[in-house]
Design a protein around this motif. Sequence first.
Motif, PDB file in Angstrom:
ATOM      1  N   LYS A 244     -19.532 -18.695  10.206  1.00 18.22           N
ATOM      2  CA  LYS A 244     -20.338 -20.520   9.354  1.00 18.22           C
ATOM      3  C   LYS A 244     -19.548 -21.393   9.045  1.00 18.22           C
ATOM      4  O   LYS A 244     -19.269 -22.285   8.733  1.00 18.22           O
TER       5      LYS A 244
ATOM      6  N   SER B 177     -18.047 -22.852  11.540  1.00 19.36           N
ATOM      7  CA  SER B 177     -19.155 -23.733  12.853  1.00 19.36           C
ATOM      8  C   SER B 177     -19.409 -25.113  11.825  1.00 19.36           C
ATOM      9  O   SER B 177     -20.330 -25.775  12.264  1.00 19.36           O
ATOM     10  N   THR B 178     -18.165 -24.844  10.785  1.00 18.71           N
ATOM     11  CA  THR B 178     -18.724 -26.332   9.968  1.00 18.71           C
ATOM     12  C   THR B 178     -20.440 -26.350   8.407  1.00 18.71           C
ATOM     13  O   THR B 178     -20.232 -26.892   8.093  1.00 18.71           O
ATOM     14  N   LEU B 179     -20.455 -24.930   8.583  1.00 24.54           N
ATOM     15  CA  LEU B 179     -21.706 -24.322   8.106  1.00 24.54           C
ATOM     16  C   LEU B 179     -21.885 -24.147   7.031  1.00 24.54           C
ATOM     17  O   LEU B 179     -22.296 -24.564   5.764  1.00 24.54           O
ATOM     18  N   LEU B 180     -20.365 -23.697   6.315  1.00 25.92           N
ATOM     19  CA  LEU B 180     -20.279 -23.280   5.354  1.00 25.92           C
ATOM     20  C   LEU B 180     -19.042 -23.958   4.953  1.00 25.92           C
ATOM     21  O   LEU B 180     -17.842 -23.643   5.228  1.00 25.92           O
ATOM     22  N   PRO B 181     -18.823 -24.366   3.580  1.00 27.68           N
ATOM     23  CA  PRO B 181     -17.077 -24.876   3.269  1.00 27.68           C
ATOM     24  C   PRO B 181     -16.579 -23.693   2.816  1.00 27.68           C
ATOM     25  O   PRO B 181     -16.819 -23.208   2.443  1.00 27.68           O
TER      26      PRO B 181
ATOM     27  N   THR C  64     -18.387 -33.864  11.839  1.00 27.36           N
ATOM     28  CA  THR C  64     -19.073 -34.214  13.181  1.00 27.36           C
ATOM     29  C   THR C  64     -18.771 -34.411  14.038  1.00 27.36           C
ATOM     30  O   THR C  64     -19.161 -33.624  14.978  1.00 27.36           O
TER      31      THR C  64
ATOM     32  N   ARG D 251     -18.890 -30.365  15.257  1.00 28.92           N
ATOM     33  CA  ARG D 251     -20.793 -30.203  15.624  1.00 28.92           C
ATOM     34  C   ARG D 251     -20.806 -30.545  16.601  1.00 28.92           C
ATOM     35  O   ARG D 251     -21.742 -30.036  17.856  1.00 28.92           O
ATOM     36  N   ARG D 252     -20.438 -31.920  17.226  1.00 31.52           N
ATOM     37  CA  ARG D 252     -20.433 -32.246  19.425  1.00 31.52           C
ATOM     38  C   ARG D 252     -19.826 -31.291  19.483  1.00 31.52           C
ATOM     39  O   ARG D 252     -20.126 -31.615  20.896  1.00 31.52           O
TER      40      ARG D 252
ATOM     41  N   LEU E 284     -23.753 -23.100  18.334  1.00 32.21           N
ATOM     42  CA  LEU E 284     -23.532 -21.574  17.777  1.00 32.21           C
ATOM     43  C   LEU E 284     -24.938 -21.158  18.090  1.00 32.21           C
ATOM     44  O   LEU E 284     -25.615 -21.277  17.761  1.00 32.21           O
ATOM     45  N   THR E 285     -24.788 -19.698  18.175  1.00 31.37           N
ATOM     46  CA  THR E 285     -25.565 -19.139  18.615  1.00 31.37           C
ATOM     47  C   THR E 285     -25.504 -17.643  17.358  1.00 31.37           C
ATOM     48  O   THR E 285     -24.600 -17.072  17.184  1.00 31.37           O
TER      49      THR E 285
END
Lengths: 258, 322
Positions: free
Chosen positions: B50, B53-57, B75, B78-79, B83-84
Amino acid sequence: MSELTAPAPSRIADWSTMAARSMRLTSRNSEAILTSLMLPVMLMLLFVYLFGGAINTGTAYVTYVVPGVLLLCAGFGASMTAQTVSHDMSSGAIDRFRSMDVSGAAVLAGHVVASVARNILSTALVLAVAFVIGFRPHADAQDWVLAAGVLLMFILAMSAVAAMVGLLTRTPEGASGFSFFMTFLPYPSSAFVPVDTMPGWVQGFAENQPVTPIIETLRALLLGTPAGSNPLLAAAWCGGIFVVSVLLARVLFRRRVS
Amino acid sequence: MTRRPAVVAHGLKKSYGDVRVLRGVDLEVEQGSVFALLGPNGAGKTTTVKILSTLLPPDAGRAWVAGFDILRERTRVRRSISLTGQYAAVDEEQTGAENLQMMARLRGYARRAARARATTLLQQFDLTEAAERRVRTYSGGMRRRLDLAASLVTEPSVLFLDEPTTGLDPRSRLALWRVIKDLVARGVTVVLTTQYLEEADELADRIAVIDHGTIVASGTADELKRQVAETRLDVTFADPASYAAAVGKLAGLVVSTEPDELRLVTATDGSAAHIRSLLDEVDPSGTAIAHFRTRTATLDDVFLALTGRPAQPHDTKEPAHV
């Protein structure tokens, strides 16, 4: 691989894609359709034919009760939104979307747009049935447009509250418990019976809660009853509820994902 | 052009309240390779994914994915990634085709192009026949394939797979492994988490074993096996009494036991002298041991040695219905 190189995604397209998704999802949820479309109509029939005979409002009861049923169905339709938002937050869908750089705002706005669309549909259905069973308002085109605007404000406010509640509750089941509160609010108001027939302590709440001025505004527009300060109060309540919900949703969303 | 690593992480830390989920994780993943983060439940695998994949700092530490800073260039990260997640994040009430078209739209495809891309992916993942069916009716394996297809609408430079086969039956697991291998062959960098040693062994070029929020060992599967002592001696006893006596005698040297089989496993350097002395020690009379064999340590042995716990066997998880 040129086939796989897509242009930078646009944010506006994200919003419309998410709205289309939410609408498709609810249109396939038979429980949602039943709750938000059938239940308000059934409740209206219940009030008009079973309770209505015993309730004296000074007008045909169907005419008195329609504005209340319209708000009731906004509550039902919006409460579904709490569940869909909560599901997205707990199912991993939100992680997938965020990892694709789709903003949380777009996901939530999609649910709110779907909620509004669902409510417009149920409102139209309730009105159609109301006309069939004898609802006869005295309103011109301008009154109708204004009444539609008032309803839209209320629907938007309730949908925003529901989205916020969806972020607050950890499970879709918890979110559905919230529908009780949303759909209960119109009862202690002037929606179904005149407030002055209620016990004194309920009157205080009924007169000052948001649903009453909204209903009275609708009655003023559709039935020509005196409006007083109700339209202002209605606008203030709807605007206030909407803004507070959006701000709270922002905070809750950030807390949920960090 | 120098090939910079696809993923670099330095000192990643994350706590939830008093619970220190990550206590300083360092990683480096080469471009075009498969990297497995192997660990038991609650070791910090998902949290690491996480964060990357930048979902969590992270609370502390820095990381770069596809050359971009996960905090400052979110950004762009993310491009570049897909993520699965651990649970198939596809909409049950949409059809397979609709799910993929939606993902393609979110990746910037125009309507018509999105439809075409969805069709291609459905074909590629053997879902064409189920394209117009709602995902609710899919089997566990089909869902995972669709989920993976959704991650590949645009080819990511780094693909994160969080426990891609947890809960799948063996046949679906094999099918998914094949899909992952195809992707790697096309040059995608894959970072996967797993609690299955066999999965890490099968797919990964490099493995990092994570336990209690720290990387306890890393390297290729072979290096890890060597690191823990290359050779194992499996000794099977003739009767329960000699088995029990031997376990008592060797005590700390016993790596693992299989009481039902009257078998114990111990480490050895593989030399004849060492094996002879071990056998003499547990069986001075020459009647207690039924047979023995030497073998290369498996990742299960590695896991046990590094974490002090046996690896999670497959069958303790509820298999998905097919």
